[in-house]
Enzyme design. Structure first.
Site, short mmCIF file in Angstrom:
data_model
loop_
_atom_site.label_atom_id
_atom_site.label_comp_id
_atom_site.label_asym_id
_atom_site.label_seq_id
_atom_site.Cartn_x
_atom_site.Cartn_y
_atom_site.Cartn_z
N CYS A 91 0.83 -1.20 0.00
CA CYS A 91 0.00 0.00 0.00
C CYS A 91 0.87 1.25 0.00
CB CYS A 91 -0.92 -0.01 1.22
SG CYS A 91 -2.08 1.39 1.28
N ARG B 75 2.94 4.63 6.34
CA ARG B 75 3.40 3.76 7.45
C ARG B 75 3.88 2.40 6.97
NH1 ARG B 75 -2.28 4.50 10.38
NH2 ARG B 75 -2.82 4.20 8.16
N ASP C 158 0.38 3.78 1.70
CA ASP C 158 0.32 4.37 3.04
C ASP C 158 1.73 4.65 3.57
OD1 ASP C 158 0.16 4.37 6.07
OD2 ASP C 158 -1.97 4.13 5.61
N HIS D 270 -2.61 -3.90 5.18
CA HIS D 270 -2.39 -3.47 6.56
C HIS D 270 -3.71 -3.07 7.22
CE1 HIS D 270 -2.81 0.95 5.79
NE2 HIS D 270 -2.48 0.57 4.57
N CYS E 130 -6.47 0.75 7.03
CA CYS E 130 -6.16 1.19 5.66
C CYS E 130 -7.19 2.21 5.17
CB CYS E 130 -6.14 -0.02 4.73
SG CYS E 130 -5.81 0.38 2.99
#
Length: 202
Positions: free
Chosen positions: A42, A46, A44, A98, A101
């Site tokens: 992803c 993080r 993202d 994750h 999300c």
């Protein structure tokens, strides 16, 4: 000093720290790559692959997009997949989702963003296919995290059906396809689905 100058200062300090331990580290790294893993993750912020897996540069070939989706219409993904399998000869392909999300939450809650809405249509389909299970789960966060798992499993299945993967298996390439989920609340990475080439070659 510009605000982003700290990034360059941190980079120089990081590089020097590594060279203090191994002065040829970057010279050797520049000679080429031979990763064992292709990571579809992803976007993202993080989801930093090398941090999560505590690995070194060169161990993962990486493609990232919103909600770690696998679309044959995604030319960037397909080019990366082909390169990973046919040129780099990776041993493992990982779809890494994750918890918490944003893309999954958008599929659950709806969105007015036409670009995001089009992209996560795949997750909306997964939601509709599993609506009874999702509705039976208490708490919005738990619903989203289960949908994230279901989406990862669907992407793994889609990968296994692609010609690039089937061709690799057909010529005897030992290529494993995995579905992993990173739990942001605990920092733990967990396996939720795995496809072995022996299971697919009859």
């Amino acid at each position: 000093m510009k605000s982003y100058d700290q990034i360059f200062l941190a980079n120089r300090a990081w590089a020097q720290t590594i060279k203090n331990v191994d002065e040829d580290y970057f010279k050797n790294l520049s000679l080429g790559q031979a990763p064992k893993y292709f990571w579809i993750g992803c976007s993202d912020s993080r989801m930093a692959t090398t941090v999560i897996t505590r690995s070194q540069l060169g161990q993962f070939f990486v493609h990232r997009n919103v909600a770690n989706l696998v679309h044959e219409e995604d030319a960037s993904l397909m080019a990366a997949l082909s390169f990973a399998v046919n040129t780099l000869g990776v041993k493992h392909i990982v779809v890494a989702g994750h918890t918490n999300c944003g893309g999954v939450k958008a599929a659950l809650e709806g969105t007015d963003d036409k670009y995001l809405d089009k992209w996560i249509g795949e997750i909306t389909e997964t939601l509709n296919d599993n609506i009874e299970e999702i509705d039976g789960i208490e708490g919005d966060e738990n619903k989203a995290n289960r949908l994230a798992e279901l989406s990862v499993m669907k992407q793994v299945g889609r990968l296994a059906s692609m010609e690039i993967i089937k061709d690799a298996w057909g010529r005897g390439q030992r290529l494993f396809v995995h579905g992993w989920l990173f739990d942001i609340a605990t920092g733990e990475l967990n396996s939720i689905k795995e496809i072995h080439p022996d299971d697919m070659i009859k």
